[in-house]
Scaffold this motif. Structure first.
Motif, mmCIF file in Angstrom:
data_model
loop_
_atom_site.group_PDB
_atom_site.id
_atom_site.type_symbol
_atom_site.label_atom_id
_atom_site.label_comp_id
_atom_site.label_asym_id
_atom_site.label_seq_id
_atom_site.Cartn_x
_atom_site.Cartn_y
_atom_site.Cartn_z
ATOM 1 N N ASP A 48 -39.157 -15.423 24.812
ATOM 2 C CA ASP A 48 -40.489 -14.814 24.791
ATOM 3 C C ASP A 48 -41.439 -15.519 25.752
ATOM 4 O O ASP A 48 -42.245 -14.880 26.429
ATOM 5 C CB ASP A 48 -41.058 -14.849 23.373
ATOM 6 C CG ASP A 48 -40.337 -13.887 22.438
ATOM 7 O OD1 ASP A 48 -39.653 -12.972 22.942
ATOM 8 O OD2 ASP A 48 -40.441 -14.069 21.210
ATOM 9 N N LYS A 73 -40.483 -14.581 29.338
ATOM 10 C CA LYS A 73 -40.849 -13.185 29.577
ATOM 11 C C LYS A 73 -42.359 -13.067 29.783
ATOM 12 O O LYS A 73 -42.826 -12.326 30.657
ATOM 13 C CB LYS A 73 -40.415 -12.333 28.380
ATOM 14 C CG LYS A 73 -40.770 -10.849 28.486
ATOM 15 C CD LYS A 73 -39.945 -10.157 29.534
ATOM 16 C CE LYS A 73 -40.241 -8.673 29.567
ATOM 17 N NZ LYS A 73 -39.498 -7.983 30.647
ATOM 18 N N ASN A 74 -43.129 -13.792 28.980
ATOM 19 C CA ASN A 74 -44.582 -13.794 29.120
ATOM 20 C C ASN A 74 -45.001 -14.379 30.461
ATOM 21 O O ASN A 74 -45.897 -13.844 31.131
ATOM 22 C CB ASN A 74 -45.196 -14.601 27.975
ATOM 23 C CG ASN A 74 -46.677 -14.853 28.171
ATOM 24 O OD1 ASN A 74 -47.480 -13.932 28.215
ATOM 25 N ND2 ASN A 74 -47.032 -16.124 28.317
#
Length: 418
Positions: free
Chosen positions: A360, A363-364
């Motif tokens: 995450d 991806k951020n």
């Protein structure tokens, strides 16, 4: 008399390799950058979830991290660190505004991604306000895009090819190859320049925005042309997402066929999921599998395009030549190797538990770099460049290629999934 030594600098591609690797290594072994929340439905939720002290602290942490990487990039590529430190906070603030707008539930339901808002905000400011030259020189569009692409490699997991299933992979291969070559041929017929031809072909056939960005990086494409292609991708995805499920329901297509059709022809993953949900659970599953299969092919396509472009293009001329391996290596975009290396690392070397822990965050960070890049593109682009008469031909080529994509994908979906 003392001679002042020239500071050590690197070519931008090698700088991206180092900086992308630095982000990944820091995330794996030292610090996982927390993910801020940008999703909200109403003013109450905006104030109580997004604009809280805790979430703003996470936004600040992300700013410090990204700014640190950007400063390192400015230093090793020979740009002014002072100008970067002075101008980057403004670019970051505009990017956060774009992420906030895109996080609204209405915008998410329309599948309007943050990059389109960052581009629009940048265009408005860049065209209606006179920006100082030092600020324009500070903008590091290519650096931002390519760092995002290296991080994109961490999400392209080779083992997921098996999860996609044989039929999904077969359809992805057929669609990508046939649509890419048709779009390429069509652009040639319209006498569209090489940069736009490659970006349009990849965007229509593979996976929309990510494919266009990867291709632009591989061929050192014009950022203004990239913004035009991405605008076409995002704008056409909206009516396709809405009307294709209704067409499928009207003609009573089986859910499996509908899912394969949606997944193979709609260019953005978010729009595929949204349209598949309108049809049913089975359609959603198949559409996701097919789209995922196409996404997996992005790394292979970027590598192939890089080799083709390095072999074909000459310095300052469009004539075809047969360069040596050394010339091909010199022209080859090195960030593609970092992209592939990141994919191989997360496919075979990093454990599933570790990958899940940093997924995450990376991806951020990838999304942040891409959005920063399009804020920068907007700030340095003239409105008139996007609406010149010669831009009509790429639009016509894109729409015709998309129509071909819709038809050929439906035929293949019926053959494989009916």
């Amino acid at each position: 008399m003392s001679v002042k030594s020239k500071p050590f600098t690197l070519h931008e591609d090698w700088a991206v390799v180092i900086l992308g690797a630095l982000v990944i290594v820091l995330s794996l072994f030292f610090y996982i950058v927390p993910v801020p929340v940008f999703k909200w439905r109403n003013t109450t939720e905006l104030m109580s979830v997004v604009l809280t002290a805790g979430n703003l602290k996470i936004v600040l942490i992300q700013f410090v991290f990204v700014c640190f990487i950007g400063i390192a990039g400015a230093r090793i590529t020979g740009k002014s660190v002072r100008n970067f430190v002075a101008g980057f906070p403004f670019v970051y603030l505009l990017t956060i505004i774009a992420l906030l707008i895109a996080g609204n539930s209405t915008m998410r339901s329309l599948n309007l991604e943050a990059v389109i808002f960052s581009l629009v905000i940048g265009l408005v400011i860049g065209n209606f306000f006179k920006l100082p030259q030092w600020f324009r020189d500070m903008l590091s569009t290519e650096l931002f895009v390519k760092i995002g692409l290296v991080l994109l490699g961490t999400t392209i997991i080779f083992s997921d090819i098996l999860k996609a299933g044989s039929l999904g992979l077969i359809q992805a291969l057929i669609v990508v190859l046939s649509v890419w070559y048709f779009a390429f041929w069509l652009c040639r017929k319209f006498k569209i320049d090489d940069d736009l031809t490659m970006m349009i072909s990849s965007a229509v056939s593979i996976c929309g925005v990510s494919a266009a960005i990867a291709t632009s990086g591989a061929i050192k494409g014009d950022p203004k042309k990239l913004s035009y292609v991405i605008s076409m991708v995002l704008i056409t995805a909206i009516p396709m997402m809405i009307f294709m499920p209704y067409i499928a329901n009207y003609f009573n297509f089986p859910q499996e066929v509908t899912g394969a059709w949606l997944g193979g022809s709609i260019d953005t993953t978010g729009a595929v999921v949204a349209s598949g949900s309108l049809v049913g659970e089975e359609a959603l599953k198949i559409s996701t599998i097919v789209k995922f299969s196409q996404n997996v092919l992005l790394g292979i396509a970027a590598f192939a395009i890089s080799i083709y472009w390095s072999y074909r293009k000459t310095d300052g001329a469009d004539t075809v030549e047969k360069p040596t391996l050394k010339v091909i290596w010199d022209r080859f975009p090195k960030f593609v190797l970092a992209f592939v290396a990141a994919s191989l690392l997360f496919s075979f070397a990093v454990s599933a538990e570790t990958a899940a822990g940093v997924k995450d965050s990376l991806k951020n960070m990838q999304n942040a770099w891409f959005t920063l890049a399009f804020t920068s593109i907007g700030l340095e682009t003239n409105f008139k460049d996007l609406f010149k008469n010669e831009n009509k031909k790429p639009l016509y080529a894109f729409l015709l290629a998309q129509l071909f994509n819709v038809i050929i994908t439906l035929i293949i979906a019926f053959i494989l999934f009916n």
